[in-house]
Motif scaffolding. Structure first.
Motif, PDB file in Angstrom:
ATOM      1  N   THR A 166       0.811  -1.223   0.000  1.00 58.24           N
ATOM      2  CA  THR A 166       0.000   0.000   0.000  1.00 58.24           C
ATOM      3  C   THR A 166       0.848   1.278   0.000  1.00 58.24           C
ATOM      4  OG1 THR A 166      -0.135  -0.176   2.419  1.00 58.24           O
ATOM      5  CG2 THR A 166      -1.968  -1.078   1.131  1.00 58.24           C
ATOM      6  N   THR A 167       2.135   1.155   0.248  1.00 53.72           N
ATOM      7  CA  THR A 167       3.020   2.332   0.244  1.00 53.72           C
ATOM      8  C   THR A 167       3.416   2.657  -1.190  1.00 53.72           C
ATOM      9  OG1 THR A 167       3.885   1.768   2.432  1.00 53.72           O
ATOM     10  CG2 THR A 167       5.197   3.274   1.087  1.00 53.72           C
ATOM     11  N   PRO A 168       3.230   3.916  -1.649  1.00 52.67           N
ATOM     12  CA  PRO A 168       3.607   4.285  -3.029  1.00 52.67           C
ATOM     13  C   PRO A 168       5.063   3.931  -3.300  1.00 52.67           C
ATOM     14  CG  PRO A 168       2.405   6.070  -1.966  1.00 52.67           C
ATOM     15  CD  PRO A 168       2.690   5.066  -0.886  1.00 52.67           C
ATOM     16  N   THR A 169       5.277   3.159  -4.362  1.00 53.56           N
ATOM     17  CA  THR A 169       6.618   2.631  -4.630  1.00 53.56           C
ATOM     18  C   THR A 169       6.950   2.728  -6.111  1.00 53.56           C
ATOM     19  OG1 THR A 169       6.451   1.075  -2.769  1.00 53.56           O
ATOM     20  CG2 THR A 169       8.113   0.604  -4.457  1.00 53.56           C
ATOM     21  N   VAL A 170       8.160   3.187  -6.395  1.00 56.49           N
ATOM     22  CA  VAL A 170       8.702   3.165  -7.748  1.00 56.49           C
ATOM     23  C   VAL A 170       9.715   2.024  -7.806  1.00 56.49           C
ATOM     24  CG1 VAL A 170      10.044   4.390  -9.500  1.00 56.49           C
ATOM     25  CG2 VAL A 170       8.429   5.647  -8.044  1.00 56.49           C
ATOM     26  N   VAL A 171       9.462   1.068  -8.661  1.00 56.02           N
ATOM     27  CA  VAL A 171      10.402  -0.039  -8.845  1.00 56.02           C
ATOM     28  C   VAL A 171      11.283   0.307 -10.052  1.00 56.02           C
ATOM     29  CG1 VAL A 171      10.681  -2.496  -9.302  1.00 56.02           C
ATOM     30  CG2 VAL A 171       8.765  -1.692  -7.893  1.00 56.02           C
ATOM     31  N   VAL A 172      12.562   0.532  -9.786  1.00 57.35           N
ATOM     32  CA  VAL A 172      13.486   0.946 -10.841  1.00 57.35           C
ATOM     33  C   VAL A 172      13.753  -0.225 -11.782  1.00 57.35           C
ATOM     34  CG1 VAL A 172      15.756   1.905 -11.353  1.00 57.35           C
ATOM     35  CG2 VAL A 172      14.545   2.610  -9.273  1.00 57.35           C
ATOM     36  N   SER A 173      13.603   0.024 -13.064  1.00 53.52           N
ATOM     37  CA  SER A 173      13.779  -1.030 -14.064  1.00 53.52           C
ATOM     38  C   SER A 173      15.213  -1.533 -14.084  1.00 53.52           C
ATOM     39  CB  SER A 173      13.416  -0.497 -15.454  1.00 53.52           C
ATOM     40  OG  SER A 173      13.788  -1.416 -16.461  1.00 53.52           O
ATOM     41  N   GLU A 226      16.109  -3.282 -16.649  1.00 56.73           N
ATOM     42  CA  GLU A 226      16.338  -3.471 -18.080  1.00 56.73           C
ATOM     43  C   GLU A 226      17.036  -2.256 -18.680  1.00 56.73           C
ATOM     44  OE1 GLU A 226      12.644  -4.406 -19.914  1.00 56.73           O
ATOM     45  OE2 GLU A 226      12.354  -6.270 -18.787  1.00 56.73           O
ATOM     46  N   ALA A 227      16.551  -1.053 -18.353  1.00 57.47           N
ATOM     47  CA  ALA A 227      17.206   0.158 -18.844  1.00 57.47           C
ATOM     48  C   ALA A 227      18.524   0.359 -18.107  1.00 57.47           C
ATOM     49  CB  ALA A 227      16.294   1.364 -18.635  1.00 57.47           C
ATOM     50  N   THR A 228      19.425   1.156 -18.705  1.00 59.47           N
ATOM     51  CA  THR A 228      20.702   1.452 -18.073  1.00 59.47           C
ATOM     52  C   THR A 228      20.993   2.940 -18.180  1.00 59.47           C
ATOM     53  OG1 THR A 228      21.914   1.015 -20.140  1.00 59.47           O
ATOM     54  CG2 THR A 228      21.697  -0.822 -18.582  1.00 59.47           C
ATOM     55  N   GLY A 229      21.989   3.360 -17.418  1.00 58.46           N
ATOM     56  CA  GLY A 229      22.478   4.726 -17.527  1.00 58.46           C
ATOM     57  C   GLY A 229      21.423   5.771 -17.228  1.00 58.46           C
ATOM     58  N   SER A 230      21.499   6.901 -17.957  1.00 58.57           N
ATOM     59  CA  SER A 230      20.584   8.011 -17.717  1.00 58.57           C
ATOM     60  C   SER A 230      19.141   7.638 -18.045  1.00 58.57           C
ATOM     61  CB  SER A 230      21.008   9.227 -18.551  1.00 58.57           C
ATOM     62  OG  SER A 230      21.036   8.913 -19.933  1.00 58.57           O
ATOM     63  N   GLU A 231      18.940   6.676 -18.947  1.00 55.70           N
ATOM     64  CA  GLU A 231      17.583   6.237 -19.291  1.00 55.70           C
ATOM     65  C   GLU A 231      16.892   5.637 -18.075  1.00 55.70           C
ATOM     66  OE1 GLU A 231      15.308   3.033 -22.227  1.00 55.70           O
ATOM     67  OE2 GLU A 231      17.443   3.457 -22.516  1.00 55.70           O
ATOM     68  N   ARG A 232      17.636   4.856 -17.291  1.00 55.09           N
ATOM     69  CA  ARG A 232      17.067   4.251 -16.092  1.00 55.09           C
ATOM     70  C   ARG A 232      16.685   5.327 -15.080  1.00 55.09           C
ATOM     71  NH1 ARG A 232      20.458  -0.154 -12.702  1.00 55.09           N
ATOM     72  NH2 ARG A 232      19.767  -1.501 -14.386  1.00 55.09           N
ATOM     73  N   ASP A 246      16.148   8.566 -15.590  1.00 52.60           N
ATOM     74  CA  ASP A 246      15.076   9.410 -16.119  1.00 52.60           C
ATOM     75  C   ASP A 246      13.714   8.751 -15.932  1.00 52.60           C
ATOM     76  OD1 ASP A 246      16.644  11.505 -16.830  1.00 52.60           O
ATOM     77  OD2 ASP A 246      16.609  11.126 -18.981  1.00 52.60           O
ATOM     78  N   GLY A 247      13.651   7.446 -16.210  1.00 57.38           N
ATOM     79  CA  GLY A 247      12.398   6.726 -16.042  1.00 57.38           C
ATOM     80  C   GLY A 247      11.939   6.726 -14.595  1.00 57.38           C
TER      81      GLY A 247
END
Length: 289
Positions: A125-132, A134-140, A142-143
């Motif tokens: 229930t806690t708002p969570t961003v799961v970092v990908s 798959e992406a790397t570098g600045s793309e990861r 930025d997402g």
């Protein structure tokens, strides 16, 4: 300690996008009592940036416990390196925490509060961003920033630097090469961009380009020929990646062949980087180059 540059870049991005006051807890660790009081009385939202070691740090566990106890809004960013504590460790956080030189109890933070904080941070229930992963570098990064800003109720503006595979890098650009698989190295590049961008744009309108792992070799070579400056961020593992070695070698060769007219690579040594010894040139370099 394993995400200093990531925390610093996140602070820079959040400040730029929201206009809100942001602070990184490691800037104020001298007095934990004051730090916990700040979380209790002055923080509107605590962003818990979960990497491998975050929850083992006493001050991080204390902040989470205090935020949970006083119902401060908590948003979690879960990085690929994070592995949650087991149920046994949550129930007995003393077995999990690094309490060297620090006693949370003296600041009114009991182990029961820490357990409750851990459960809150790990709850669905806690708002969570799961970092990908798959992406790397600045793309990861930025997402992650875009998703985090959305949770916080803000819309992301355009990124302030150019990155990603393109057909041609603008002539007279400042080129930055880093290790895209390292979140810390990529974040260090982002921090560097934020610090030098204004000065760079006064010298060249072409701006700054961060090398992408997908850049074609010909595109990268032409970019180095036409670059105003080439900055190489050296981090652990940099000299085992062919692309970074090519940037170093090609820009140095171009510099020498041009009679010093073309840019010489500017090395920047990041924490943890070790200059290679004889074993590297004997055993590692031949397998990379």
């Amino acid at each position: 300690a394993d995400a200093q540059s990531q925390a610093r870049l996140l602070k820079i991005r959040l400040l730029a996008e929201t206009g809100k006051t942001c602070f990184v807890d490691s800037d104020d660790l001298a007095e934990l009592d004051g730090l916990f009081d700040t979380v209790k009385t002055r923080v509107g939202c605590l962003i818990v940036y979960l990497t491998r070691d975050t929850l083992t740090r006493a001050w991080c566990a204390g902040e989470v416990a205090v935020a949970t106890r006083f119902r401060t809004k908590v948003v979690v960013v879960r990085c690929p390196s994070f592995s949650p504590p087991t149920d046994e460790q949550i129930n007995d956080p003393e077995s999990y925490l690094d309490l060297t030189g620090c006693s949370l109890v003296q600041y009114g933070v009991t182990m029961d509060l820490v357990s409750g904080g851990f459960r809150h941070v790990l709850a669905d229930t806690t708002p969570t961003v799961v970092v990908s992963d798959e992406a790397t570098g600045s793309e990861r990064f930025d997402g992650m920033c875009s998703e985090l800003l959305s949770i916080l109720g803000y819309f992301r503006t355009k990124s302030s630097f150019k990155s990603g595979t393109i057909a041609k890098v603008a002539e007279d650009s400042v080129i930055i090469s880093t290790l895209p698989s390292s979140d810390e190295a990529s974040a260090s590049a982002g921090v560097l961009v934020s610090k030098i961008q204004q000065d760079v744009l006064e010298l060249t309108k072409s701006g700054i380009y961060i090398v992408s792992p997908d850049d074609e070799q010909e595109v990268l070579h032409n970019a180095l020929v036409e670059a105003r400056a080439v900055i190489v961020l050296l981090s652990p593992g940099s000299l085992t990646v062919c692309q970074q070695l090519r940037v170093i070698a090609h820009s140095q060769m171009l510099h020498e062949a041009s009679g010093s007219q073309l840019a010489r690579p500017i090395p920047v040594s990041l924490p943890g980087f070790q200059f290679p010894g004889a074993d590297y040139y004997k055993d590692v370099f031949p397998n990379v180059w």
